[in-house]
Design a protein around this motif. Structure first.
Motif, mmCIF file in Angstrom:
data_model
loop_
_atom_site.group_PDB
_atom_site.id
_atom_site.type_symbol
_atom_site.label_atom_id
_atom_site.label_comp_id
_atom_site.label_asym_id
_atom_site.label_seq_id
_atom_site.Cartn_x
_atom_site.Cartn_y
_atom_site.Cartn_z
ATOM 1 N N LEU A 37 -24.294 18.693 -14.031
ATOM 2 C CA LEU A 37 -22.978 18.060 -14.059
ATOM 3 C C LEU A 37 -22.363 18.048 -12.662
ATOM 4 O O LEU A 37 -21.799 17.033 -12.231
ATOM 5 N N LYS A 38 -22.492 19.156 -11.926
ATOM 6 C CA LYS A 38 -21.955 19.209 -10.565
ATOM 7 C C LYS A 38 -22.673 18.216 -9.650
ATOM 8 O O LYS A 38 -22.039 17.578 -8.806
ATOM 9 N N VAL A 40 -24.071 15.340 -10.556
ATOM 10 C CA VAL A 40 -23.595 13.995 -10.916
ATOM 11 C C VAL A 40 -22.194 13.779 -10.349
ATOM 12 O O VAL A 40 -21.893 12.711 -9.808
ATOM 13 N N ALA A 41 -21.338 14.792 -10.444
ATOM 14 C CA ALA A 41 -19.983 14.678 -9.903
ATOM 15 C C ALA A 41 -20.020 14.438 -8.401
ATOM 16 O O ALA A 41 -19.273 13.600 -7.878
ATOM 17 N N LEU A 44 -20.977 10.916 -7.610
ATOM 18 C CA LEU A 44 -19.897 9.976 -7.912
ATOM 19 C C LEU A 44 -18.628 10.267 -7.107
ATOM 20 O O LEU A 44 -17.606 9.615 -7.315
ATOM 21 N N THR A 46 -16.525 12.837 -7.253
ATOM 22 C CA THR A 46 -15.439 13.210 -8.141
ATOM 23 C C THR A 46 -15.625 14.653 -8.594
ATOM 24 O O THR A 46 -16.540 15.333 -8.154
ATOM 25 N N PRO A 48 -16.228 17.536 -11.759
ATOM 26 C CA PRO A 48 -16.946 17.534 -13.042
ATOM 27 C C PRO A 48 -16.079 17.070 -14.223
ATOM 28 O O PRO A 48 -16.566 16.422 -15.138
ATOM 29 N N GLU A 50 -13.885 14.766 -14.211
ATOM 30 C CA GLU A 50 -13.645 13.322 -14.147
ATOM 31 C C GLU A 50 -14.923 12.485 -14.125
ATOM 32 O O GLU A 50 -14.880 11.297 -13.838
ATOM 33 N N VAL A 51 -16.064 13.102 -14.433
ATOM 34 C CA VAL A 51 -17.349 12.397 -14.352
ATOM 35 C C VAL A 51 -17.397 11.182 -15.274
ATOM 36 O O VAL A 51 -17.823 10.109 -14.866
ATOM 37 N N ALA A 55 -17.827 7.461 -13.861
ATOM 38 C CA ALA A 55 -19.034 6.697 -14.181
ATOM 39 C C ALA A 55 -18.679 5.386 -14.871
ATOM 40 O O ALA A 55 -19.367 4.384 -14.695
#
Length: 75
Positions: A37-38, A40-41, A44, A46, A48, A50-51, A55
């Motif tokens: 999750l971190k 992906v954040a 992006l 942003t 975690p 607000e992922v 997205a």
């Protein structure tokens, strides 16, 4: 994964296997999911929390609205 429980038989002869992640195995899975999750954040730009919104936002921006569309010139 954690410890596996034996098969349980439900009425009608249905077999169900219940697998439970417990203790250190559960912590390892949680840490791995949080690390993903971190990542992906970060990708992006942003947090975690607000992922999902981050997205979804680029997808909405790339779809043309009807007001931005213009007819093609006739040939």
């Amino acid at each position: 994964m954690g410890q596996k429980r034996p098969l349980f038989y439900l009425p009608g002869g249905t077999k169900v296997l219940i697998a439970i992640a417990t203790g250190l195995a559960a912590m390892a899975r949680l840490k791995a999911a949080h690390q993903q999750l971190k990542e992906v954040a970060t990708a992006l730009s942003t947090t975690p929390e607000e992922v999902v919104a981050a997205a979804s936002d680029p997808l909405a921006k790339t779809r043309p609205s009807k007001s931005n569309l213009r007819p093609l010139p006739k040939r």
